[in-house]
Scaffold this motif. Structure first.
Motif, PDB file in Angstrom:
ATOM      1  N   SER A   1     -23.558  21.187  -3.719  1.00 28.64           N
ATOM      2  CA  SER A   1     -23.613  22.365  -2.851  1.00 28.64           C
ATOM      3  C   SER A   1     -22.227  22.990  -2.766  1.00 28.64           C
ATOM      4  O   SER A   1     -21.208  22.305  -2.950  1.00 28.64           O
ATOM      5  CB  SER A   1     -24.111  22.001  -1.450  1.00 28.64           C
ATOM      6  OG  SER A   1     -23.212  21.105  -0.823  1.00 28.64           O
ATOM      7  N   VAL A   2     -22.198  24.277  -2.495  1.00 27.36           N
ATOM      8  CA  VAL A   2     -20.946  25.022  -2.383  1.00 27.36           C
ATOM      9  C   VAL A   2     -20.948  25.730  -1.025  1.00 27.36           C
ATOM     10  O   VAL A   2     -21.900  26.449  -0.695  1.00 27.36           O
ATOM     11  CB  VAL A   2     -20.782  26.044  -3.524  1.00 27.36           C
ATOM     12  CG1 VAL A   2     -19.458  26.779  -3.384  1.00 27.36           C
ATOM     13  CG2 VAL A   2     -20.869  25.345  -4.881  1.00 27.36           C
TER      14      VAL A   2
ATOM     15  N   ARG B   1     -23.132  33.408   0.724  1.00 26.45           N
ATOM     16  CA  ARG B   1     -24.132  32.348   0.764  1.00 26.45           C
ATOM     17  C   ARG B   1     -24.467  31.922  -0.663  1.00 26.45           C
ATOM     18  O   ARG B   1     -24.144  32.602  -1.628  1.00 26.45           O
ATOM     19  CB  ARG B   1     -25.412  32.827   1.468  1.00 26.45           C
ATOM     20  CG  ARG B   1     -26.067  34.001   0.756  1.00 26.45           C
ATOM     21  CD  ARG B   1     -27.329  34.423   1.467  1.00 26.45           C
ATOM     22  NE  ARG B   1     -27.936  35.600   0.842  1.00 26.45           N
ATOM     23  CZ  ARG B   1     -28.746  35.561  -0.205  1.00 26.45           C
ATOM     24  NH1 ARG B   1     -29.053  34.408  -0.731  1.00 26.45           N
ATOM     25  NH2 ARG B   1     -29.256  36.675  -0.712  1.00 26.45           N
ATOM     26  N   GLU B   2     -25.146  30.769  -0.755  1.00 27.33           N
ATOM     27  CA  GLU B   2     -25.619  30.286  -2.052  1.00 27.33           C
ATOM     28  C   GLU B   2     -26.893  31.019  -2.434  1.00 27.33           C
ATOM     29  O   GLU B   2     -27.648  31.473  -1.585  1.00 27.33           O
ATOM     30  CB  GLU B   2     -25.928  28.781  -1.994  1.00 27.33           C
ATOM     31  CG  GLU B   2     -24.718  27.914  -1.709  1.00 27.33           C
ATOM     32  CD  GLU B   2     -25.096  26.451  -1.699  1.00 27.33           C
ATOM     33  OE1 GLU B   2     -26.091  26.118  -2.348  1.00 27.33           O
ATOM     34  OE2 GLU B   2     -24.407  25.659  -1.048  1.00 27.33           O
TER      35      GLU B   2
ATOM     36  N   VAL C   1     -16.633  22.506  -2.752  1.00 29.23           N
ATOM     37  CA  VAL C   1     -17.775  21.939  -3.460  1.00 29.23           C
ATOM     38  C   VAL C   1     -17.972  20.498  -3.006  1.00 29.23           C
ATOM     39  O   VAL C   1     -17.008  19.741  -2.860  1.00 29.23           O
ATOM     40  CB  VAL C   1     -17.550  21.986  -4.989  1.00 29.23           C
ATOM     41  CG1 VAL C   1     -18.792  21.496  -5.729  1.00 29.23           C
ATOM     42  CG2 VAL C   1     -17.175  23.385  -5.432  1.00 29.23           C
ATOM     43  N   SER C   2     -19.220  20.100  -2.796  1.00 28.52           N
ATOM     44  CA  SER C   2     -19.537  18.729  -2.421  1.00 28.52           C
ATOM     45  C   SER C   2     -20.765  18.276  -3.196  1.00 28.52           C
ATOM     46  O   SER C   2     -21.548  19.102  -3.683  1.00 28.52           O
ATOM     47  CB  SER C   2     -19.788  18.620  -0.913  1.00 28.52           C
ATOM     48  OG  SER C   2     -20.889  19.438  -0.533  1.00 28.52           O
ATOM     49  N   TRP C   3     -20.941  16.961  -3.325  1.00 25.49           N
ATOM     50  CA  TRP C   3     -22.083  16.391  -4.037  1.00 25.49           C
ATOM     51  C   TRP C   3     -22.362  15.005  -3.502  1.00 25.49           C
ATOM     52  O   TRP C   3     -21.539  14.395  -2.786  1.00 25.49           O
ATOM     53  CB  TRP C   3     -21.823  16.335  -5.545  1.00 25.49           C
ATOM     54  CG  TRP C   3     -20.533  15.659  -5.921  1.00 25.49           C
ATOM     55  CD1 TRP C   3     -20.345  14.339  -6.168  1.00 25.49           C
ATOM     56  CD2 TRP C   3     -19.255  16.284  -6.067  1.00 25.49           C
ATOM     57  NE1 TRP C   3     -19.036  14.091  -6.458  1.00 25.49           N
ATOM     58  CE2 TRP C   3     -18.342  15.278  -6.417  1.00 25.49           C
ATOM     59  CE3 TRP C   3     -18.797  17.602  -5.942  1.00 25.49           C
ATOM     60  CZ2 TRP C   3     -16.991  15.524  -6.620  1.00 25.49           C
ATOM     61  CZ3 TRP C   3     -17.459  17.862  -6.158  1.00 25.49           C
ATOM     62  CH2 TRP C   3     -16.568  16.834  -6.501  1.00 25.49           C
TER      63      TRP C   3
ATOM     64  N   ILE D   1     -12.148  25.616  -4.469  1.00 19.66           N
ATOM     65  CA  ILE D   1     -12.091  26.698  -5.454  1.00 19.66           C
ATOM     66  C   ILE D   1     -11.377  27.875  -4.796  1.00 19.66           C
ATOM     67  O   ILE D   1     -11.826  28.392  -3.753  1.00 19.66           O
ATOM     68  CB  ILE D   1     -13.497  27.127  -5.899  1.00 19.66           C
ATOM     69  CG1 ILE D   1     -14.284  25.924  -6.412  1.00 19.66           C
ATOM     70  CG2 ILE D   1     -13.406  28.188  -6.974  1.00 19.66           C
ATOM     71  CD1 ILE D   1     -15.720  26.249  -6.755  1.00 19.66           C
ATOM     72  N   ASN D   2     -10.279  28.305  -5.384  1.00 17.89           N
ATOM     73  CA  ASN D   2      -9.486  29.409  -4.831  1.00 17.89           C
ATOM     74  C   ASN D   2      -9.596  30.643  -5.722  1.00 17.89           C
ATOM     75  O   ASN D   2     -10.161  30.600  -6.814  1.00 17.89           O
ATOM     76  CB  ASN D   2      -8.012  28.994  -4.701  1.00 17.89           C
ATOM     77  CG  ASN D   2      -7.830  27.852  -3.711  1.00 17.89           C
ATOM     78  OD1 ASN D   2      -8.341  27.916  -2.592  1.00 17.89           O
ATOM     79  ND2 ASN D   2      -7.117  26.818  -4.128  1.00 17.89           N
ATOM     80  N   ASN D   3      -9.037  31.739  -5.233  1.00 14.98           N
ATOM     81  CA  ASN D   3      -8.912  32.996  -5.991  1.00 14.98           C
ATOM     82  C   ASN D   3     -10.267  33.569  -6.405  1.00 14.98           C
ATOM     83  O   ASN D   3     -10.421  34.121  -7.497  1.00 14.98           O
ATOM     84  CB  ASN D   3      -8.031  32.796  -7.231  1.00 14.98           C
ATOM     85  CG  ASN D   3      -6.636  32.308  -6.878  1.00 14.98           C
ATOM     86  OD1 ASN D   3      -6.049  32.752  -5.887  1.00 14.98           O
ATOM     87  ND2 ASN D   3      -6.115  31.382  -7.672  1.00 14.98           N
TER      88      ASN D   3
END
Length: 566
Positions: free
Chosen positions: A472-473, A564-565, A483-485, A528-530
């Motif tokens: 998931s993000v 959102r995703e 980010v996670s899992w 995650i940047n930029n």
């Protein structure tokens, strides 16, 4: 069918009699021509014009008989092979032709197959095969007689499910050689409850095809760390002087006698006399090996006594350079006025330790690399799932993408051992081999291999096979996401996050041109940047174990504009 059927003559109907009359004859000649013959019994009173009507092609053809006193047969070019033709006898009544007074039906012979292609059925190459055949134009057939040898057993079957010359078999046996495959085209027609059948000749080359064998089952591996002192190819050293097992220590300079000392020892000889018989017996029990130094060195003979039962033992002998030359003997050196070579240094070439001279530098020490402790790879497997025709198994070992070892074992061998001494990424593959018969040998294609990493320090890392789950993000802002899992059941020492923009190359008016993630970028960080507002990104996660990487997770699409995703 045999394909050798010849002329077919059948009288179907007669307009003036209920009896079957065979006077009007229709035959097929050379498989290309239909011949209609008018017999005297066919002639009638008050009728002067007769004709034959040929149907069976897109157009109907009417051909008139000539010279009724001796009518010549009518010959019609049958351009459609394997087709059913109807030939009717017509008479002219006034200005119009009558209905057929007699009718004969013939079936022309189909032309043979001129091209055959046999290939694997991609969904199941172990049991499925695709047949693709072609024949000349205007060739009509209803079924195909396929004959072959399954191993040594002959088989033949009529198959009608050919669509555009192609069909699929799904019931062959894995790894079996199907040889002498032929295709015969069959044409059929039913007339008045009678069936006409014609078969083509078989002129194409015999075909052979082997199905893919099933892979070996339950491939297991065991990795054993071997002792660092035991290396493949080393032979245990032996104390050759005593004739008993031991360690052979390297010889030192002082162990090698000088030439003068050797001469003295030879002159002294044995201190005690030996009985010739006992001396001969001793010579029978031992073998003497003499080592002689090369030229320009002090001549040194080193004697070892090796028992006869250890003749094959290899002795390691170091060549030792003596630190001095023997004293010159014979004529004195030439004087300054005599011709000859003067063994002296010219002053300007004498040794110098001044700057720019290498004569005074100490020799560089020799560094011997530490040999990697080897590992023993043990492979075991079970035979493939029956019924599978197999003749053995192939074992492939790759290191860093290059083949390092290939071995073939018979069908009764279900294990393989090998020693690995070099670090790198190893790929090991075991396949089933089928090679008997006329067909080309084939191997199983299912993925039955595994990958591991052997580090320079001797550490072993397995390739993770489980893809990351529950990825998931979550957006932390307009340009940052985390980010996670979920946890993994397999051991791994890292993870990799892959990010690529889906809108970088096709921006709309409301989007600004992105400068990051236009090509796929990988990071070990969960952050995650930029990120660019209004853009979409695809995020994929991998598990890593050293240089090895797992299959990718299911991709997650994030829309920065909506936060959102998707």
């Amino acid at each position: 069918m045999s394909g050798k059927l010849i002329n077919c003559i059948i009288t179907i109907t007669t307009a003036f009699s209920t009896q079957s009359i065979t006077s009007f004859k229709v035959t097929v000649r050379d498989e290309d021509w239909i011949v209609a013959t008018l017999e005297p019994l066919d002639l009638r009173e008050n009728v002067t014009v007769y004709a034959a009507r040929f149907t069976g092609q897109p157009r109907t053809h009417l051909v008139q008989f000539q010279n009724l006193s001796d009518p010549a047969p009518l010959v019609f070019n049958a351009s459609h092979h394997g087709s059913c033709y109807t030939v009717g006898l017509l008479v002219k009544e006034g200005k119009s032709w009558s209905k057929p007074v007699k009718t004969v039906t013939v079936l022309t012979k189909p032309l043979p197959v001129d091209n055959v292609v046999i290939s694997d059925y991609k969904e199941s190459p172990e049991t499925g095969v695709v047949f693709e055949i072609s024949s000349p134009a205007n060739n009509v057939f209803s079924r195909v007689n396929i004959s072959f040898l399954e191993g040594k057993e002959p088989h033949s079957m009529l198959y009608k499910d050919f669509y555009k010359g192609k069909t699929v078999f799904k019931h062959w046996l894995p790894g079996t050689c199907y040889s002498n495959i032929t295709f015969q085209l069959i044409s059929e027609a039913t007339v008045n409850k009678s069936t006409l059948v014609r078969g083509s000749e078989v002129t194409h080359d015999l075909r052979h095809h082997r199905t893919v064998p099933n892979p070996p089952l339950n491939i297991s591996r065991r990795i054993v760390h071997l002792s660092q002192t035991v290396v493949t190819g080393d032979v245990p050293e032996t104390d050759l002087s005593e004739g008993t097992p031991g360690t052979l220590s390297p010889r030192k300079v002082r162990d090698v006698p000088l030439m003068e000392e050797q001469v003295e020892e030879v002159e002294e000889g044995p201190s005690q006399e030996q009985d010739p018989a006992s001396l001969e017996e001793a010579m029978g029990e031992a073998t003497q090996v003499v080592y002689t130094s090369p030229q320009n060195f002090t001549e040194t003979a080193v004697h070892y006594t090796i028992p006869n039962d250890n003749i094959n033992t290899t002795a390691r002998v170091e060549t030792v350079t003596q630190p001095r030359w023997p004293e010159p003997t014979g004529s004195p050196p030439p004087t300054e006025g005599e011709d000859g070579f003067v063994n002296a240094l010219v002053p300007e070439y004498e040794d110098s330790n001044e700057p720019g001279s290498a004569m005074g530098l100490p020799p560089e020490p020799t560094v011997t690399p530490t040999k990697l402790p080897p590992i023993l790879l043990e492979l075991r497997w079970l035979p493939p799932r029956p019924p599978t025709a197999s003749d053995g198994f192939n074992v492939y070992i790759y290191r860093d993408g290059n083949s390092t070892e290939t071995a073939t074992v018979d069908e009764n061998t279900h294990e393989f051992f090998t020693e690995l001494t070099e670090p790198g990424t190893y790929r090991v593959l075991v396949t089933t081999l089928s090679s008997s018969g006329l067909c080309e040998p084939r191997e199983s294609t299912a993925n039955t291999g595994f990958t591991f990493y052997f580090s320079p320090t001797g550490e072993l890392l397995e390739q993770p096979m489980e893809r990351p789950q529950a990825v998931s993000v979550r957006l932390l802002g307009s340009s940052t996401a985390v980010v996670s899992w979920g946890p993994s059941a397999e051991s791994h020492n890292g993870s990799l996050v892959s990010v690529v923009s889906l809108t970088c190359m096709k921006p709309s008016i409301s989007q600004r041109m992105e400068s990051t993630y236009c090509s796929e970028e990988n990071t070990t960080s969960e952050i995650i940047n930029n990120l660019t507002p209004g853009a979409q990104y695809r995020v994929v996660v991998y598990h890593t174990n050293g240089p090895l990487i797992s299959p990718p997770s299911e991709p997650v699409i994030i829309d920065i504009g909506y936060g959102r995703e998707l």
